[in-house]
Design an enzyme around this catalytic site. Structure first.
Site, PDB file in Angstrom:
ATOM      1  N   SER A  41     -72.505  29.063  20.909  1.00  0.00           N
ATOM      2  CA  SER A  41     -73.089  28.087  21.844  1.00  0.00           C
ATOM      3  C   SER A  41     -72.211  26.853  21.822  1.00  0.00           C
ATOM      4  O   SER A  41     -71.432  26.642  20.878  1.00  0.00           O
ATOM      5  CB  SER A  41     -74.500  27.717  21.369  1.00  0.00           C
ATOM      6  OG  SER A  41     -75.009  26.605  22.087  1.00  0.00           O
TER       7      SER A  41
ATOM      8  N   TYR B 152     -80.437  25.290  14.658  1.00  0.00           N
ATOM      9  CA  TYR B 152     -79.708  25.994  15.716  1.00  0.00           C
ATOM     10  C   TYR B 152     -78.216  25.647  15.684  1.00  0.00           C
ATOM     11  O   TYR B 152     -77.359  26.538  15.727  1.00  0.00           O
ATOM     12  CB  TYR B 152     -80.320  25.629  17.069  1.00  0.00           C
ATOM     13  CG  TYR B 152     -79.787  26.430  18.223  1.00  0.00           C
ATOM     14  CD1 TYR B 152     -80.178  27.752  18.420  1.00  0.00           C
ATOM     15  CD2 TYR B 152     -78.883  25.878  19.137  1.00  0.00           C
ATOM     16  CE1 TYR B 152     -79.690  28.493  19.485  1.00  0.00           C
ATOM     17  CE2 TYR B 152     -78.391  26.610  20.198  1.00  0.00           C
ATOM     18  CZ  TYR B 152     -78.807  27.924  20.375  1.00  0.00           C
ATOM     19  OH  TYR B 152     -78.317  28.662  21.427  1.00  0.00           O
TER      20      TYR B 152
HETATM   21  N1  LIG Z   1     -80.106  29.765  27.098  1.00  0.00           N
HETATM   22  C1  LIG Z   1     -79.129  28.920  26.769  1.00  0.00           C
HETATM   23  O1  LIG Z   1     -79.011  27.826  27.326  1.00  0.00           O
HETATM   24  C2  LIG Z   1     -78.130  29.306  25.714  1.00  0.00           C
HETATM   25  C3  LIG Z   1     -77.007  28.487  25.533  1.00  0.00           C
HETATM   26  C4  LIG Z   1     -76.076  28.827  24.557  1.00  0.00           C
HETATM   27  C5  LIG Z   1     -76.254  29.956  23.781  1.00  0.00           C
HETATM   28  N2  LIG Z   1     -77.368  30.715  23.981  1.00  0.00           N
HETATM   29  C6  LIG Z   1     -77.519  31.891  23.141  1.00  0.00           C
HETATM   30  O2  LIG Z   1     -77.501  33.022  23.976  1.00  0.00           O
HETATM   31  C7  LIG Z   1     -78.246  34.084  23.361  1.00  0.00           C
HETATM   32  C8  LIG Z   1     -79.264  34.595  24.362  1.00  0.00           C
HETATM   33  O3  LIG Z   1     -80.100  33.523  24.740  1.00  0.00           O
HETATM   34  P1  LIG Z   1     -81.110  33.591  25.981  1.00  0.00           P
HETATM   35  O4  LIG Z   1     -81.050  32.318  26.702  1.00  0.00           O
HETATM   36  O5  LIG Z   1     -80.912  34.859  26.738  1.00  0.00           O
HETATM   37  O6  LIG Z   1     -82.488  33.598  25.172  1.00  0.00           O
HETATM   38  P2  LIG Z   1     -83.751  34.560  25.306  1.00  0.00           P
HETATM   39  O7  LIG Z   1     -84.784  34.004  24.413  1.00  0.00           O
HETATM   40  O8  LIG Z   1     -84.073  34.774  26.753  1.00  0.00           O
HETATM   41  O9  LIG Z   1     -83.175  35.936  24.746  1.00  0.00           O
HETATM   42  C9  LIG Z   1     -82.993  36.156  23.373  1.00  0.00           C
HETATM   43  C10 LIG Z   1     -83.430  37.572  23.080  1.00  0.00           C
HETATM   44  O10 LIG Z   1     -83.230  37.825  21.691  1.00  0.00           O
HETATM   45  C11 LIG Z   1     -84.324  38.582  21.219  1.00  0.00           C
HETATM   46  N3  LIG Z   1     -84.508  38.382  19.788  1.00  0.00           N
HETATM   47  C12 LIG Z   1     -84.876  37.246  19.157  1.00  0.00           C
HETATM   48  N4  LIG Z   1     -85.003  37.475  17.847  1.00  0.00           N
HETATM   49  C13 LIG Z   1     -84.702  38.782  17.653  1.00  0.00           C
HETATM   50  C14 LIG Z   1     -84.660  39.626  16.502  1.00  0.00           C
HETATM   51  N5  LIG Z   1     -84.958  39.156  15.268  1.00  0.00           N
HETATM   52  N6  LIG Z   1     -84.324  40.918  16.667  1.00  0.00           N
HETATM   53  C15 LIG Z   1     -84.037  41.399  17.892  1.00  0.00           C
HETATM   54  N7  LIG Z   1     -84.053  40.669  19.006  1.00  0.00           N
HETATM   55  C16 LIG Z   1     -84.383  39.365  18.883  1.00  0.00           C
HETATM   56  C17 LIG Z   1     -85.511  38.042  21.997  1.00  0.00           C
HETATM   57  O11 LIG Z   1     -86.599  38.972  21.993  1.00  0.00           O
HETATM   58  C18 LIG Z   1     -84.921  37.785  23.362  1.00  0.00           C
HETATM   59  O12 LIG Z   1     -85.086  38.877  24.249  1.00  0.00           O
HETATM   60  C19 LIG Z   1     -78.867  33.479  22.091  1.00  0.00           C
HETATM   61  O13 LIG Z   1     -78.060  33.798  20.984  1.00  0.00           O
HETATM   62  C20 LIG Z   1     -78.812  31.988  22.378  1.00  0.00           C
HETATM   63  O14 LIG Z   1     -78.820  31.233  21.186  1.00  0.00           O
HETATM   64  C21 LIG Z   1     -78.289  30.436  24.933  1.00  0.00           C
END
Ligand SMILES: NC(=O)c1ccc[n+]([C@@H]2O[C@H](COP(=O)([O-])OP(=O)(O)OC[C@H]3O[C@@H](n4cnc5c(N)ncnc54)[C@H](O)[C@@H]3O)[C@@H](O)[C@H]2O)c1
Length: 256
Positions: free
Chosen positions: A143, A156
């Site tokens: 991120s 985070y």
């Molecule tokens: N949304 C943002 O702005 C953003 C920005 C930078 C990085 N990210 C990163 O991108 C990735 C995806 O984020 P997103 O926005 O799609 O979030 P999201 O919450 O929509 O998706 C995350 C998914 O991970 C799954 N998950 C969580 N814990 C888990 C576990 N212990 N075992 C298996 N699955 C698990 C959840 O069920 C969910 O479907 C994450 O690593 C997040 O930190 C997101």
């Protein structure tokens, strides 16, 4: 659309989430078979509806922090799809939003467990499959929070800095064996996760959203599609000499 991933198998964790779903769709559009992993109890209907007709899809439910479950999904991917060419090691959680003096230790440890130990376990069990093939591309999700400090986000941001560290270790180990390991560093993306973080930052989540967007030089949040495009590039042979790197997709936020 060029099908540069035709014949390849992509394993995606956190697949049912915002970024996972859109990335699965793009990798499938480019020809990959999809092995989708998410937490037990996942409702796959929205995910399945997002995929192009005719996508070769296998789903698996596993907690990425549980080593036996990780081993089981990797075994299932090999059994059902034969190989793993692309591993989008993407599952993650945001954790609490609190200043450090109020940040709960259990919340801190939970974020590290999912975002760091989960990424580690995925690497531990997928890399040997790729080593046996002599090829493969891993993309870990870090991120912009892995590059800067965000107030209230101790767990985070710490976890996402660690993802860059383990990406570098894995790349140095994997490169001589024909395998690439990189990470992507998205800025704020329009998603459930950012809504949750914005709600923790301000009772007026819309005000927090607009303040965050205003701090991005591009003056907007990104879209999941913009992350997916970068992942698809790193997954492809066009990125054959990209290894051990981190790649921002953040509207220049980390450049400020
Ligand atoms: N949304 C943002 O702005 C953003 C920005 C930078 C990085 N990210 C990163 O991108 C990735 C995806 O984020 P997103 O926005 O799609 O979030 P999201 O919450 O929509 O998706 C995350 C998914 O991970 C799954 N998950 C969580 N814990 C888990 C576990 N212990 N075992 C298996 N699955 C698990 C959840 O069920 C969910 O479907 C994450 O690593 C997040 O930190 C997101």
């Amino acid at each position: 659309m060029t099908r540069v991933l035709e014949g390849k198998v992509a394993v995606i964790t956190g697949a049912a989430g915002a970024i996972g779903t859109v990335t699965a769709r793009l990798l499938a559009e480019r020809g990959a078979a999809v092995f989708a992993v998410d937490i037990p109890g996942t409702d796959w209907s929205r995910f399945k509806a997002a995929l192009p007709d005719g996508t070769r899809l296998v789903t698996a439910e596993a907690d990425v922090t549980d080593e036996a479950s990780v081993k089981a999904y990797v075994d299932k991917a090999r059994t059902e799809l034969g190989r793993i060419d692309v591993f989008f090691n993407n599952a993650g959680i945001e954790g609490p939003v609190q200043p450090i003096e109020n940040y709960p230790l259990d919340g801190f440890m939970k974020v590290l467990n999912v975002n760091v130990a989960g990424v580690f376990l995925g690497l531990k069990h997928v890399l040997p499959v790729m080593y046996a093939q002599g090829s493969g591309s891993v993309i870990n999700t870090s991120s912009v929070a892995g590059l800067i400090g965000s107030p209230g986000m101790a767990g985070y941001n710490t976890s996402k800095h660690a993802v860059i560290g383990i990406t570098r270790v894995a790349a140095v180990e994997a490169a001589p064996r024909g395998v690439r390991v990189n990470c992507v560093n998205p800025g704020p993306i329009e998603s459930r996760m950012m809504q949750s973080i914005n709600s923790g930052q301000d009772a007026d989540a819309k005000a927090a959203h607009d303040a965050t967007a205003g701090a991005v030089p591009a003056k907007r949040y990104g879209k999941p599609e913009e992350v997916a495009g970068l992942v698809a590039f790193l997954a492809s042979d066009d990125a054959a000499y990209c290894n051990g790197g981190f790649y921002t997709v953040d509207g220049a936020l980390s450049a400020t």
